[in-house]
Scaffold this motif. Structure first.
Motif, PDB file in Angstrom:
ATOM      1  N   LEU A  48      40.713  39.845  37.156  1.00  0.00           N
ATOM      2  CA  LEU A  48      41.387  38.551  37.216  1.00  0.00           C
ATOM      3  C   LEU A  48      41.387  38.156  38.684  1.00  0.00           C
ATOM      4  CD1 LEU A  48      43.176  36.151  36.475  1.00  0.00           C
ATOM      5  CD2 LEU A  48      45.128  37.731  36.354  1.00  0.00           C
ATOM      6  N   PHE A  49      40.625  37.110  39.027  1.00  0.00           N
ATOM      7  CA  PHE A  49      40.503  36.654  40.411  1.00  0.00           C
ATOM      8  C   PHE A  49      41.473  35.503  40.646  1.00  0.00           C
ATOM      9  CE2 PHE A  49      37.936  33.772  43.378  1.00  0.00           C
ATOM     10  CZ  PHE A  49      38.493  34.324  44.517  1.00  0.00           C
ATOM     11  N   LEU A  50      42.380  35.693  41.595  1.00  0.00           N
ATOM     12  CA  LEU A  50      43.358  34.673  41.970  1.00  0.00           C
ATOM     13  C   LEU A  50      42.788  33.888  43.143  1.00  0.00           C
ATOM     14  CD1 LEU A  50      46.561  36.881  41.719  1.00  0.00           C
ATOM     15  CD2 LEU A  50      45.574  35.369  39.988  1.00  0.00           C
ATOM     16  N   GLN A  62      31.595  42.252  46.514  1.00  0.00           N
ATOM     17  CA  GLN A  62      30.933  42.723  45.301  1.00  0.00           C
ATOM     18  C   GLN A  62      30.806  44.245  45.304  1.00  0.00           C
ATOM     19  OE1 GLN A  62      29.982  41.110  42.498  1.00  0.00           O
ATOM     20  NE2 GLN A  62      29.290  43.047  41.666  1.00  0.00           N
ATOM     21  N   ARG A  63      30.427  44.825  46.435  1.00  0.00           N
ATOM     22  CA  ARG A  63      30.257  46.281  46.474  1.00  0.00           C
ATOM     23  C   ARG A  63      31.586  47.010  46.310  1.00  0.00           C
ATOM     24  NH1 ARG A  63      28.347  44.917  51.589  1.00  0.00           N
ATOM     25  NH2 ARG A  63      29.770  45.356  53.282  1.00  0.00           N
ATOM     26  N   GLY A  65      31.961  35.411  40.145  1.00  0.00           N
ATOM     27  CA  GLY A  65      31.733  34.280  39.255  1.00  0.00           C
ATOM     28  C   GLY A  65      32.511  34.456  37.964  1.00  0.00           C
ATOM     29  N   GLU A  66      32.487  33.427  37.145  1.00  0.00           N
ATOM     30  CA  GLU A  66      33.232  33.466  35.892  1.00  0.00           C
ATOM     31  C   GLU A  66      32.653  34.473  34.905  1.00  0.00           C
ATOM     32  OE1 GLU A  66      33.908  29.521  34.446  1.00  0.00           O
ATOM     33  OE2 GLU A  66      34.998  28.957  36.254  1.00  0.00           O
ATOM     34  N   VAL A  67      31.422  34.937  35.134  1.00  0.00           N
ATOM     35  CA  VAL A  67      30.854  35.976  34.283  1.00  0.00           C
ATOM     36  C   VAL A  67      31.497  37.324  34.620  1.00  0.00           C
ATOM     37  CG1 VAL A  67      28.729  37.240  33.752  1.00  0.00           C
ATOM     38  CG2 VAL A  67      28.685  34.749  33.967  1.00  0.00           C
ATOM     39  N   CYS A  87      41.444  32.220  38.100  1.00  0.00           N
ATOM     40  CA  CYS A  87      42.621  31.362  37.942  1.00  0.00           C
ATOM     41  C   CYS A  87      43.082  30.868  39.305  1.00  0.00           C
ATOM     42  CB  CYS A  87      43.764  32.125  37.272  1.00  0.00           C
ATOM     43  SG  CYS A  87      43.462  32.554  35.548  1.00  0.00           S
ATOM     44  N   SER A  88      43.515  29.629  39.364  1.00  0.00           N
ATOM     45  CA  SER A  88      44.027  29.044  40.597  1.00  0.00           C
ATOM     46  C   SER A  88      45.471  29.473  40.807  1.00  0.00           C
ATOM     47  CB  SER A  88      43.963  27.523  40.515  1.00  0.00           C
ATOM     48  OG  SER A  88      44.686  26.957  41.595  1.00  0.00           O
ATOM     49  N   ILE A  89      45.791  29.830  42.057  1.00  0.00           N
ATOM     50  CA  ILE A  89      47.174  30.192  42.367  1.00  0.00           C
ATOM     51  C   ILE A  89      48.083  28.973  42.397  1.00  0.00           C
ATOM     52  CG2 ILE A  89      46.502  32.284  43.578  1.00  0.00           C
ATOM     53  CD1 ILE A  89      47.182  30.795  46.228  1.00  0.00           C
ATOM     54  N   ALA A  90      47.514  27.780  42.217  1.00  0.00           N
ATOM     55  CA  ALA A  90      48.341  26.574  42.111  1.00  0.00           C
ATOM     56  C   ALA A  90      49.102  26.568  40.785  1.00  0.00           C
ATOM     57  CB  ALA A  90      47.481  25.321  42.236  1.00  0.00           C
ATOM     58  N   GLU A  91      48.620  27.348  39.816  1.00  0.00           N
ATOM     59  CA  GLU A  91      49.302  27.469  38.524  1.00  0.00           C
ATOM     60  C   GLU A  91      50.498  28.410  38.663  1.00  0.00           C
ATOM     61  OE1 GLU A  91      48.463  25.716  35.834  1.00  0.00           O
ATOM     62  OE2 GLU A  91      46.822  24.807  36.971  1.00  0.00           O
TER      63      GLU A  91
END
Length: 175
Positions: A105-107, A89-90, A143-145, A150-154
C-alpha cells in the motif's frame, strides 16, 4: 495469499502516515502490526536525528531484518502489516525475499503536505526538510500493478477502505 494469510507493507516517505495507517489496517484486519522504524540500528537513528540521510548501505541490514520478519510470519502462516518506507524498487525486492506475494500500500503525498506533517512531529527522530527532500529524491514510486496507491489527502479510514476494496483476498475482521 494462497493459504488465506497475507503480508502487507504500508510504504511511503516519512510523514505519509505509514505507522498510523498500518496500525489502523492491522486493527481492522485483526492481524499483527510491526513498525519498521523500531528495527533501525542505533547508528542509523543517530544519523537521521542529526539530519543525515541514510544511504543504501545504511538500509541494507535493516531491510534484511524486515524481510526476515516477513518470512517468519509467512512460514508460520500468520498475517502481518508492516510499516516501511520501501523507497526503491530494489528495497521492495529485498522485502519480497520474505514473501514473494507481499502486498504493498503506497501512501502518496505532495511535498508541502508532508513537510507540514513532519514539522508537527515532536517525538520522532526523522525531522527536517533536507531529510524529506532526500527521501523524495530516492523515491521510486511503485506503479498500480505493484501496489495499491492511495493519496494521503484522503482520511486514514478512507485509505484503509480503498486498500481493502482493492485487495479482496484480505480477510476482514470488521468490528
Amino acid at each position: 495469499m494462497k493459504d488465506g494469510t497475507y503480508r502487507i507493507v504500508v510504504m511511503g516517505v516519512s510523514g505519509s502516515g505509514k505507522s498510523h495507517i498500518g496500525a489502523l489496517l492491522a486493527s481492522r484486519l485483526g492481524v499483527a502490526f510491526i513498525d519498521g522504524d523500531d528495527y533501525h540500528s542505533p547508528a542509523s537513528i543517530d544519523k537521521m536525528a542529526n539530519g543525515i540521510p541514510l544511504g543504501d548501505d545504511d538500509r541494507r541490514e535493516w531491510l534484511e531484518t524486515l524481510a526476515g520478519l516477513i518470512g517468519d510470519h509467512r512460514r508460520r502462516g500468520v498475517s502481518l502489516v508492516l510499516a516501511c518506507s520501501a523507497l526503491k524498487q530494489r528495497y521492495r525486492e529485498c522485502l519480497r525475499r520474505g514473501d514473494p506475494e507481499l502486498a504493498f500500500l503506497f501512501l502518496e503525498g505532495q511535498r508541502e503536505q508532508l513537510r507540514q506533517r513532519l514539522a508537527a512531529r515532536e517525538e520522532h527522530f526523522f525531522r527536517g526538510e533536507a531529510m524529506l527532500d532526500s527521501q523524495l529524491h530516492d523515491l521510486e514510486p511503485p506503479g498500480e500493478v505493484e501496489a495499491v496507491v492511495c493519496s494521503i489527502a484522503e482520511t486514514p479510514e478512507a485509505i484503509v477502505e480503498s486498500f481493502l476494496e482493492a485487495m479482496p483476498d484480505c480477510r476482514r475482521h470488521d468490528p
